[in-house]
Design an enzyme around this catalytic site. Structure first.
Site, PDB file in Angstrom:
ATOM      1  N   HIS A 264     -28.970 -36.001 -15.718  1.00 43.89           N
ATOM      2  CA  HIS A 264     -29.954 -35.031 -16.254  1.00 43.89           C
ATOM      3  C   HIS A 264     -29.312 -33.648 -16.204  1.00 43.89           C
ATOM      4  CE1 HIS A 264     -33.759 -33.443 -17.350  1.00 43.89           C
ATOM      5  NE2 HIS A 264     -34.474 -33.659 -16.252  1.00 43.89           N
ATOM      6  N   HIS A 305     -27.725 -39.336 -25.152  1.00 43.75           N
ATOM      7  CA  HIS A 305     -29.054 -38.886 -24.758  1.00 43.75           C
ATOM      8  C   HIS A 305     -30.030 -40.035 -24.924  1.00 43.75           C
ATOM      9  CE1 HIS A 305     -32.663 -36.428 -24.495  1.00 43.75           C
ATOM     10  NE2 HIS A 305     -31.897 -35.547 -23.897  1.00 43.75           N
ATOM     11  N   ASP A 363     -25.755 -29.912 -22.908  1.00 44.89           N
ATOM     12  CA  ASP A 363     -24.887 -29.503 -21.801  1.00 44.89           C
ATOM     13  C   ASP A 363     -23.417 -29.444 -22.168  1.00 44.89           C
ATOM     14  OD1 ASP A 363     -26.846 -29.083 -19.926  1.00 44.89           O
ATOM     15  OD2 ASP A 363     -27.012 -31.213 -19.480  1.00 44.89           O
TER      16      ASP A 363
HETATM   17  N1  CMC Z   1     -20.048 -42.031 -22.280  1.00 43.51           N
HETATM   18  C1  CMC Z   1     -19.743 -43.337 -22.535  1.00 43.51           C
HETATM   19  N2  CMC Z   1     -20.662 -44.278 -22.802  1.00 43.51           N
HETATM   20  C2  CMC Z   1     -21.950 -43.910 -22.838  1.00 43.51           C
HETATM   21  C3  CMC Z   1     -22.342 -42.568 -22.585  1.00 43.51           C
HETATM   22  C4  CMC Z   1     -21.332 -41.634 -22.300  1.00 43.51           C
HETATM   23  N3  CMC Z   1     -21.660 -40.354 -22.058  1.00 43.51           N
HETATM   24  N4  CMC Z   1     -23.683 -42.488 -22.665  1.00 43.51           N
HETATM   25  C5  CMC Z   1     -24.129 -43.716 -22.954  1.00 43.51           C
HETATM   26  N5  CMC Z   1     -23.077 -44.582 -23.051  1.00 43.51           N
HETATM   27  C6  CMC Z   1     -23.152 -46.006 -23.408  1.00 43.51           C
HETATM   28  C7  CMC Z   1     -23.605 -46.835 -22.217  1.00 43.51           C
HETATM   29  O1  CMC Z   1     -22.500 -47.326 -21.477  1.00 43.51           O
HETATM   30  C8  CMC Z   1     -24.388 -47.937 -22.888  1.00 43.51           C
HETATM   31  O2  CMC Z   1     -23.455 -48.882 -23.383  1.00 43.51           O
HETATM   32  P1  CMC Z   1     -23.871 -50.449 -23.434  1.00 43.51           P
HETATM   33  O3  CMC Z   1     -25.049 -50.544 -24.349  1.00 43.51           O
HETATM   34  O4  CMC Z   1     -22.635 -51.117 -23.964  1.00 43.51           O
HETATM   35  O5  CMC Z   1     -24.192 -50.839 -22.016  1.00 43.51           O
HETATM   36  C9  CMC Z   1     -25.025 -47.256 -24.105  1.00 43.51           C
HETATM   37  O6  CMC Z   1     -24.175 -46.127 -24.401  1.00 43.51           O
HETATM   38  C10 CMC Z   1     -26.442 -46.754 -23.844  1.00 43.51           C
HETATM   39  O7  CMC Z   1     -26.427 -45.961 -22.670  1.00 43.51           O
HETATM   40  P2  CMC Z   1     -27.592 -45.944 -21.584  1.00 43.51           P
HETATM   41  O8  CMC Z   1     -27.072 -45.470 -20.284  1.00 43.51           O
HETATM   42  O9  CMC Z   1     -28.320 -47.241 -21.619  1.00 43.51           O
HETATM   43  O10 CMC Z   1     -28.536 -44.845 -22.227  1.00 43.51           O
HETATM   44  P3  CMC Z   1     -29.645 -44.032 -21.477  1.00 43.51           P
HETATM   45  O11 CMC Z   1     -30.603 -43.618 -22.519  1.00 43.51           O
HETATM   46  O12 CMC Z   1     -30.198 -44.811 -20.333  1.00 43.51           O
HETATM   47  O13 CMC Z   1     -28.869 -42.785 -20.858  1.00 43.51           O
HETATM   48  C11 CMC Z   1     -27.796 -40.664 -20.641  1.00 43.51           C
HETATM   49  C12 CMC Z   1     -28.790 -41.528 -21.457  1.00 43.51           C
HETATM   50  C13 CMC Z   1     -27.963 -39.209 -21.072  1.00 43.51           C
HETATM   51  C14 CMC Z   1     -28.148 -40.754 -19.150  1.00 43.51           C
HETATM   52  C15 CMC Z   1     -26.360 -41.168 -20.909  1.00 43.51           C
HETATM   53  O14 CMC Z   1     -26.039 -41.031 -22.283  1.00 43.51           O
HETATM   54  C16 CMC Z   1     -25.321 -40.428 -20.048  1.00 43.51           C
HETATM   55  O15 CMC Z   1     -25.079 -40.836 -18.907  1.00 43.51           O
HETATM   56  N6  CMC Z   1     -24.690 -39.338 -20.613  1.00 43.51           N
HETATM   57  C17 CMC Z   1     -23.775 -38.526 -19.831  1.00 43.51           C
HETATM   58  C18 CMC Z   1     -24.562 -37.584 -18.941  1.00 43.51           C
HETATM   59  C19 CMC Z   1     -25.168 -36.427 -19.731  1.00 43.51           C
HETATM   60  O16 CMC Z   1     -24.501 -35.783 -20.533  1.00 43.51           O
HETATM   61  N7  CMC Z   1     -26.454 -36.132 -19.434  1.00 43.51           N
HETATM   62  C20 CMC Z   1     -27.145 -34.975 -20.021  1.00 43.51           C
HETATM   63  C21 CMC Z   1     -28.284 -35.376 -20.885  1.00 43.51           C
HETATM   64  S1  CMC Z   1     -28.867 -33.960 -21.848  1.00 43.51           S
HETATM   65  C22 CMC Z   1     -29.499 -32.855 -20.692  1.00 43.51           C
HETATM   66  C23 CMC Z   1     -30.811 -33.284 -20.180  1.00 43.51           C
HETATM   67  O17 CMC Z   1     -31.748 -33.336 -20.983  1.00 43.51           O
HETATM   68  O18 CMC Z   1     -30.910 -33.535 -18.974  1.00 43.51           O
END
Ligand code: CMC
Length: 424
Positions: A264, A305, A363
């Site tokens: 987050h 996201h 971010d």
């Molecule tokens: N790098 C590589 N792979 C990724 C990334 C990433 N940054 N984000 C998602 N994936 C992949 C993930 O491995 C998964 O692959 P698979 O379907 O093969 O297992 C797929 O994409 C879906 O990801 P998820 O974790 O199920 O998606 P989510 O909606 O639960 O998580 C997230 C969203 C923001 C937590 C995630 O994209 C992430 O960890 N991003 C990096 C951290 C980040 O930049 N966070 C800031 C978010 S914006 C600010 C805010 O609003 O807080």
């Protein structure tokens, strides 16, 4: 005419569920009646669950749209001040010229915090993470502002909202000054909101300090871009805590704790650490490969996201602000910016990121701007917390205005069934 309904067929039983329609966005199936049928819905991570109805913010993740009270974020960032956006979130409309003067003046005249807050600060280690101190100090607010704390009283709720917006930058700057061993700088109410924050962060009693207007504008925009984001993890935490009737300052402390995580608000800090670790454009491919490797926990920070499956509209404005700030500072050749730009390009052309619809989020560029302004990396998430405060408090107020019930999720129990005591 009766509204739309959905039918659920289970064990031969047919259950009719109302479908509720919002002004825009997906309809929701109203499952509240299912409990009477002995059924719950299952949705860990709240991927498909609307936990409330709200009039504050709308996101279309597929199209990359973010509206606050109907206004697109890019138009707000371009034309409105952060305090205008705070007013909009709290009251539903942009302020008239007269209301703006009144609101700005009121917020800027409640910026001081109780002097005894300094004693709390003294209890923390100087090298503590600033977010840890923010959680503690914002919770401590609850012990100082006893008046106007009847959460059932609308005017009291408003006073708590104003106090939080006014005092959060003061708290954040206090945390920073403490961490570097400098005297705490009192707010200056003649400055604007962002300018005052920079003054409290960077001035010292030893010499005059003049706020750089480029920095103040960029800071105001950073606050604006973080002001609210619908039912994200920290806002949902504030709503959940608030649904019990808890003290608003304590609810905000809970929100700050939720924001801290790297998935987050902690991502802005993680992006900068990642860019520094990459260190050189020649290592970008290596990090992209790591991000794609299922056996490597590394993720490309600032990418992806839960809601946006398109370019985060806030990231577009942030990127533009980043270019402006660095150009005005003569830092357009900043090596970290170069790495970020190349990384973005490579990722956006990579099949893995295209297929999973992973785009830069808010971010990705904010840290580069903050770093250029001299803000240390460990303060990045604190700045996110300051910016997000009006969103948290607007949602808290909306929830209480709606007389909502306590938030109490259910579960799918998978533990042992009843068994006799056989310990020792
Ligand atoms: N790098 C590589 N792979 C990724 C990334 C990433 N940054 N984000 C998602 N994936 C992949 C993930 O491995 C998964 O692959 P698979 O379907 O093969 O297992 C797929 O994409 C879906 O990801 P998820 O974790 O199920 O998606 P989510 O909606 O639960 O998580 C997230 C969203 C923001 C937590 C995630 O994209 C992430 O960890 N991003 C990096 C951290 C980040 O930049 N966070 C800031 C978010 S914006 C600010 C805010 O609003 O807080």
């Amino acid at each position: 005419m009766a509204g739309k309904t959905a039918k659920l067929i289970i064990d031969g039983r047919e259950i009719e569920l109302p479908v509720l329609e919002g002004t825009i966005g997906p309809n929701v199936v109203d499952v509240r009646g299912l409990v009477k049928e002995g059924l719950f819905t299952y949705d860990p991570g709240f991927v498909s669950t609307a936990a409330c109805d709200s009039k504050i913010t709308y996101i279309d993740g597929k199209e990359g749209v973010l509206l606050h009270r109907g206004y697109p974020i890019d138009e707000l960032a371009e034309n409105a001040s952060y305090l205008d956006v705070c007013y909009l979130l709290l009251y539903g409309n942009l302020p008239s010229a007269e209301k703006k003067k009144e609101f700005d003046n009121m917020i800027m005249h409640h910026t001081m915090v109780h002097e005894q807050m300094k004693s709390f600060l003294d209890g923390f280690r100087r090298d503590a993470h600033p977010m840890a101190v923010m959680v503690g100090l914002s919770g401590a607010f609850a012990s100082f502002y006893h008046d106007s704390l009847d959460v059932t009283n609308e005017r009291h709720r408003e006073v708590a909202a104003h106090r939080l917006i006014s005092k959060m930058p003061t708290l954040a700057a206090m945390v920073y000054k403490y961490s570097i061993g400098q005297p705490i700088v009192y707010p200056r109410n003649d400055l604007d909101y962002a300018g005052n924050f920079l003054h409290m962060m960077f001035s010292t009693p030893c010499e005059p300090y003049e706020v750089n207007p480029v920095f103040a504008k960029a800071m105001d925009r950073i606050f604006t871009l973080h002001a609210d984001h619908e039912q994200n993890a920290s806002t949902s935490t504030v709503r959940l805590a608030g649904s019990t009737g808890a003290n608003p300052f304590a609810c905000i402390a809970a929100g700050i704790a939720a924001l801290w995580g790297p998935a987050h608000g902690g991502a802005n800090e993680a992006v900068l650490s990642m860019l520094e670790e990459i260190g050189d454009e020649s290592r970008i491919e290596e990090f992209i490969s790591r991000a794609k490797d299922k056996n490597d926990p590394f993720r490309l920070m600032g990418f992806g996201h839960r809601v946006y499956k398109n370019y985060d509209p806030r990231a577009k404005v942030m990127k533009k602000t980043c270019d402006e700030v660095l150009a005005q500072l003569g830092m357009h050749d900043d090596p970290l910016l170069k790495i970020a730009q190349k990384l973005e390009k490579v990722a956006l052309e990579d099949e893995y990121f295209i297929e999973k619809k992973l785009y830069p989020n808010v971010d990705f560029y904010s840290g580069i701007i903050l770093r250029a302004m001299g803000i240390p990396v460990s303060m990045f998430t604190v700045i996110f917390a300051v910016g997000r405060t009006p969103g948290w408090i607007a949602h808290w107020k909306e929830m209480l205005d709606q007389n909502s019930r306590i938030s109490r999720p259910r579960q799918l129990y998978t533990g042992p069934t009843k068994r006799p005591y056989d310990g020792l």
